[in-house]
Scaffold this active site. Structure first.
Site, PDB file in Angstrom:
ATOM      1  N   ARG A  85      -5.670   0.173   8.176  1.00 34.14           N
ATOM      2  CA  ARG A  85      -4.258  -0.205   8.174  1.00 34.14           C
ATOM      3  C   ARG A  85      -3.605   0.237   9.473  1.00 34.14           C
ATOM      4  NH1 ARG A  85      -4.020   2.194   2.166  1.00 34.14           N
ATOM      5  NH2 ARG A  85      -4.921   0.415   1.106  1.00 34.14           N
ATOM      6  N   LEU A 144       3.711  12.447   0.978  1.00 34.71           N
ATOM      7  CA  LEU A 144       4.388  13.446   1.809  1.00 34.71           C
ATOM      8  C   LEU A 144       3.376  14.445   2.372  1.00 34.71           C
ATOM      9  CD1 LEU A 144       7.310  14.133   2.553  1.00 34.71           C
ATOM     10  CD2 LEU A 144       7.431  15.590   0.525  1.00 34.71           C
ATOM     11  N   ASP A 181       0.813  -1.220   0.000  1.00 31.08           N
ATOM     12  CA  ASP A 181       0.000   0.000   0.000  1.00 31.08           C
ATOM     13  C   ASP A 181       0.844   1.268   0.000  1.00 31.08           C
ATOM     14  OD1 ASP A 181      -2.282  -1.708   0.255  1.00 31.08           O
ATOM     15  OD2 ASP A 181      -1.781  -1.903   2.373  1.00 31.08           O
ATOM     16  N   GLY A 214       1.421   3.053  -2.519  1.00 31.91           N
ATOM     17  CA  GLY A 214       0.995   3.963  -3.592  1.00 31.91           C
ATOM     18  C   GLY A 214       1.726   3.624  -4.879  1.00 31.91           C
ATOM     19  N   LYS A 215       1.975   2.343  -5.061  1.00 31.23           N
ATOM     20  CA  LYS A 215       2.738   1.903  -6.241  1.00 31.23           C
ATOM     21  C   LYS A 215       1.990   2.210  -7.539  1.00 31.23           C
ATOM     22  CE  LYS A 215       3.062  -2.335  -4.532  1.00 31.23           C
ATOM     23  NZ  LYS A 215       2.688  -2.211  -3.124  1.00 31.23           N
ATOM     24  N   GLY A 216       0.654   2.102  -7.492  1.00 32.24           N
ATOM     25  CA  GLY A 216      -0.143   2.314  -8.701  1.00 32.24           C
ATOM     26  C   GLY A 216       0.132   3.664  -9.322  1.00 32.24           C
ATOM     27  N   LYS A 217       0.281   4.660  -8.466  1.00 31.11           N
ATOM     28  CA  LYS A 217       0.512   6.009  -8.978  1.00 31.11           C
ATOM     29  C   LYS A 217       1.828   6.096  -9.748  1.00 31.11           C
ATOM     30  CE  LYS A 217       1.347  10.674  -7.806  1.00 31.11           C
ATOM     31  NZ  LYS A 217       0.813  11.846  -7.194  1.00 31.11           N
ATOM     32  N   GLY A 251     -11.041  -3.144   2.748  1.00 30.98           N
ATOM     33  CA  GLY A 251     -11.643  -2.116   3.598  1.00 30.98           C
ATOM     34  C   GLY A 251     -11.074  -2.083   5.019  1.00 30.98           C
ATOM     35  N   GLN A 290       2.201  -6.126  -3.595  1.00 36.80           N
ATOM     36  CA  GLN A 290       2.616  -6.285  -2.198  1.00 36.80           C
ATOM     37  C   GLN A 290       3.990  -5.615  -2.010  1.00 36.80           C
ATOM     38  OE1 GLN A 290       1.438  -9.622  -3.643  1.00 36.80           O
ATOM     39  NE2 GLN A 290      -0.471  -8.559  -3.333  1.00 36.80           N
ATOM     40  N   ALA A 304      -3.768  -7.747  -4.354  1.00 32.49           N
ATOM     41  CA  ALA A 304      -3.259  -6.390  -4.577  1.00 32.49           C
ATOM     42  C   ALA A 304      -4.427  -5.447  -4.834  1.00 32.49           C
ATOM     43  CB  ALA A 304      -2.332  -6.377  -5.778  1.00 32.49           C
ATOM     44  N   GLY A 305      -4.215  -4.185  -4.571  1.00 34.04           N
ATOM     45  CA  GLY A 305      -5.223  -3.192  -4.908  1.00 34.04           C
ATOM     46  C   GLY A 305      -4.510  -1.905  -5.260  1.00 34.04           C
ATOM     47  N   HIS A 306      -4.441  -1.596  -6.544  1.00 33.98           N
ATOM     48  CA  HIS A 306      -3.776  -0.369  -6.973  1.00 33.98           C
ATOM     49  C   HIS A 306      -4.810   0.709  -7.237  1.00 33.98           C
ATOM     50  CE1 HIS A 306       0.023  -2.629  -8.529  1.00 33.98           C
ATOM     51  NE2 HIS A 306      -0.052  -2.553  -7.224  1.00 33.98           N
TER      52      HIS A 306
HETATM   53  P1  IMP Z   1      -2.375 -12.926   1.299  1.00 36.05           P
HETATM   54  O1  IMP Z   1      -1.460 -12.313   0.299  1.00 36.05           O
HETATM   55  O2  IMP Z   1      -3.839 -12.673   1.029  1.00 36.05           O
HETATM   56  O3  IMP Z   1      -2.079 -14.383   1.534  1.00 36.05           O
HETATM   57  O4  IMP Z   1      -2.097 -12.209   2.713  1.00 36.05           O
HETATM   58  C1  IMP Z   1      -0.863 -12.358   3.399  1.00 36.05           C
HETATM   59  C2  IMP Z   1      -0.452 -11.046   4.046  1.00 36.05           C
HETATM   60  O5  IMP Z   1      -0.128 -10.102   3.028  1.00 36.05           O
HETATM   61  C3  IMP Z   1      -1.537 -10.396   4.901  1.00 36.05           C
HETATM   62  O6  IMP Z   1      -0.916  -9.738   5.995  1.00 36.05           O
HETATM   63  C4  IMP Z   1      -2.146  -9.367   3.952  1.00 36.05           C
HETATM   64  O7  IMP Z   1      -2.756  -8.303   4.653  1.00 36.05           O
HETATM   65  C5  IMP Z   1      -0.908  -8.918   3.209  1.00 36.05           C
HETATM   66  N1  IMP Z   1      -1.203  -8.386   1.868  1.00 36.05           N
HETATM   67  C6  IMP Z   1      -1.494  -9.080   0.756  1.00 36.05           C
HETATM   68  N2  IMP Z   1      -1.674  -8.258  -0.291  1.00 36.05           N
HETATM   69  C7  IMP Z   1      -1.496  -7.018   0.158  1.00 36.05           C
HETATM   70  C8  IMP Z   1      -1.509  -5.730  -0.469  1.00 36.05           C
HETATM   71  O8  IMP Z   1      -1.708  -5.560  -1.671  1.00 36.05           O
HETATM   72  N3  IMP Z   1      -1.261  -4.664   0.350  1.00 36.05           N
HETATM   73  C9  IMP Z   1      -0.984  -4.823   1.673  1.00 36.05           C
HETATM   74  N4  IMP Z   1      -0.941  -5.995   2.282  1.00 36.05           N
HETATM   75  C10 IMP Z   1      -1.194  -7.098   1.547  1.00 36.05           C
END
Ligand code: IMP
Length: 422
Positions: free
Chosen positions: A300, A327, A8, A10-13, A297, A219, A34-36
């Site tokens: 963090r 920043l 998280d 902010g890699k997508g940016k 959701g 990640q 992942a969620g970008h």
């Molecule tokens: P998994 O990848 O779903 O198996 O989760 C393993 C760990 O990686 C957990 O602590 C998740 O919260 C974390 N994690 C997986 N993908 C992301 C991501 O894109 N951003 C932040 N944490 C992630």
């Protein structure tokens, strides 16, 4: 491009920004965990599987062999992007990528429940079980979909074992392989077929033609299966070296490694976190930085920037530069802190301890910086940056020993500035 913290960042940016110079953007590991988030012209795109470069017409987005793909999620995402006017026809999906199927997600949730208090806090997207099947050599690849007999045969073989686990260990109903095969083949195959490709040769053809290829890590370094805070990690290798295995390139093909780091740190899920904040500063970081998962959701966990971790990330990734995001989140802070070392059992330590129980006991040693109490969101030039913010960036660069080349000052595509030129 790699995450240098716990995700998280902010890699997508920055993928979006670095895509300008590339003709291909390749995802090499992970899946829809992942969620970008990318903001273009005020419009927000949350992408999980399709490489962020899809937003540029000149980019071929590639899902590499190292990615685990839920075909239903991928098709939903392509559909969502297409409906919003993004052309996805250039997308390529490696025939060697492994599939995440419904039982992987079910197993992920069951394993987490089984672990109770010791749970990992996974995203429950089936990532771990899909990679486990890959390592057990009972995984199913995208290319298997192209031959119905092979697909059914492999699904039967894989489920012979998995169904025993589901029924005998977890007391659940077994999955019918033929029903599942029917569903995947009828609902996904014809739509997926045009995207399936020989990604390795595609990438090499682009490199041979002198084009720039951007490998987009999902990640981050400290969620890496080998180099992260195991077992609180993901099941793939987000580090830069992961691009070699997950996309089929050699180390010599990589000439620039951009690490993305937030101006602070966040983590979702369980695991050690030396600079974690449990006070008002932490709450303010979460509120101002909107630190809730794009994907799940979840709130963090917040903490100050940790230069010890970052130095380690510099080593294991071979970072050539750093890009600092968010920043502007500190715009109203009176003081900003930077962790420059740890105190472990009364000893000052400057390196990440290899023994994780030491990391659990590590007390951060901070350097403090006066805040800038200025709105940075309109700053796009180095010269415009408030001197206190500049001191903070300089300190990061000095402490991490990697040049900071970019810093972002807001979520929009144009809200960033160039810092040290490499
Ligand atoms: P998994 O990848 O779903 O198996 O989760 C393993 C760990 O990686 C957990 O602590 C998740 O919260 C974390 N994690 C997986 N993908 C992301 C991501 O894109 N951003 C932040 N944490 C992630």
């Amino acid at each position: 491009m790699v995450g240098t913290q716990w995700g998280d960042e902010g890699k997508g940016k920055f993928t979006d920004l670095l895509s300008k110079e590339a003709s291909m953007v390749v995802r090499y590991q992970g899946g829809h965990n992942a969620g970008h988030t990318i903001v273009v012209d005020g419009e927000k795109f949350a992408i999980q599987l399709v490489p962020s470069g899809v937003l540029y017409d000149h980019i071929t987005p590639v899902i590499g062999n190292g990615v685990v793909v839920d075909p239903f999620v991928l098709l939903r995402e392509i559909d969502m992007l297409t409906r919003r006017g993004i052309d996805c026809t250039r997308l390529k999906l490696s025939g060697n990528a492994h599939l995440i199927l419904s039982y992987h997600q079910e197993l992920d949730a069951l394993h987490e429940r089984h672990l109770g208090k010791a749970k990992l806090g996974t995203t429950k997207r089936g990532i771990g079980p899909a990679y486990a099947d890959k390592s057990m050599r009972v995984g199913i690849r995208v290319q298997d979909l192209l031959d119905e007999n092979i697909f059914r045969e492999k699904l039967h073989a894989s489920l012979a074992h998995t169904n025993k686990v589901l029924t005998k260990v977890f007391n659940r109903l077994p999955v019918d392989p033929d029903q599942l095969a029917d569903k995947v083949l009828t609902e996904c195959l014809s739509q997926l077929r045009p995207y399936i490709a020989d990604s390795v040769n595609l990438i090499h053809d682009a490199l041979d033609a002198g084009q720039h290829v951007l490998f987009e890590g999902a990640q981050a370094t400290f969620l890496d299966l080998d180099h992260g805070t195991y077992p609180f990690v993901t099941s793939s290798n987000p580090i830069a070296g992961g691009a070699c295995a997950g996309a089929g390139i050699g180390p010599k093909d990589i000439n620039r490694v951009v690490g993305i780091a937030k101006a602070y740190v966040t983590r979702v899920g369980s695991g050690p976190f030396p600079t974690e904040l449990f006070d008002q500063d932490g709450d303010r970081i979460v509120d101002i930085g909107r630190e809730y998962g794009t994907n799940t959701g979840r709130r963090r966990r917040p903490g100050w920037f940790d230069a010890v971790m970052l130095r380690h990330a510099g080593r294991v990734n071979g970072l050539t530069e750093l890009a600092i995001t968010k920043l502007d989140v500190f715009d109203t802070f009176d003081t900003v802190k930077l962790c420059v070392g740890y105190e472990i059992d009364g000893q000052r330590v400057d390196r990440l301890p290899y023994h994780q129980s030491e990391l659990h006991r590590a007390r951060p040693v901070y350097e403090e910086f006066p805040g800038w109490n200025t709105d940075l969101t309109a700053v796009t030039e180095k010269a415009q940056l408030h001197p206190n913010a500049a001191s903070f960036l300089n300190a990061i660069e000095e402490r991490v020993q990697v040049p900071v080349t970019l810093a972002s000052t807001g979520p929009g595509r144009d809200q960033f500035l160039h810092w040290t030129q490499t």
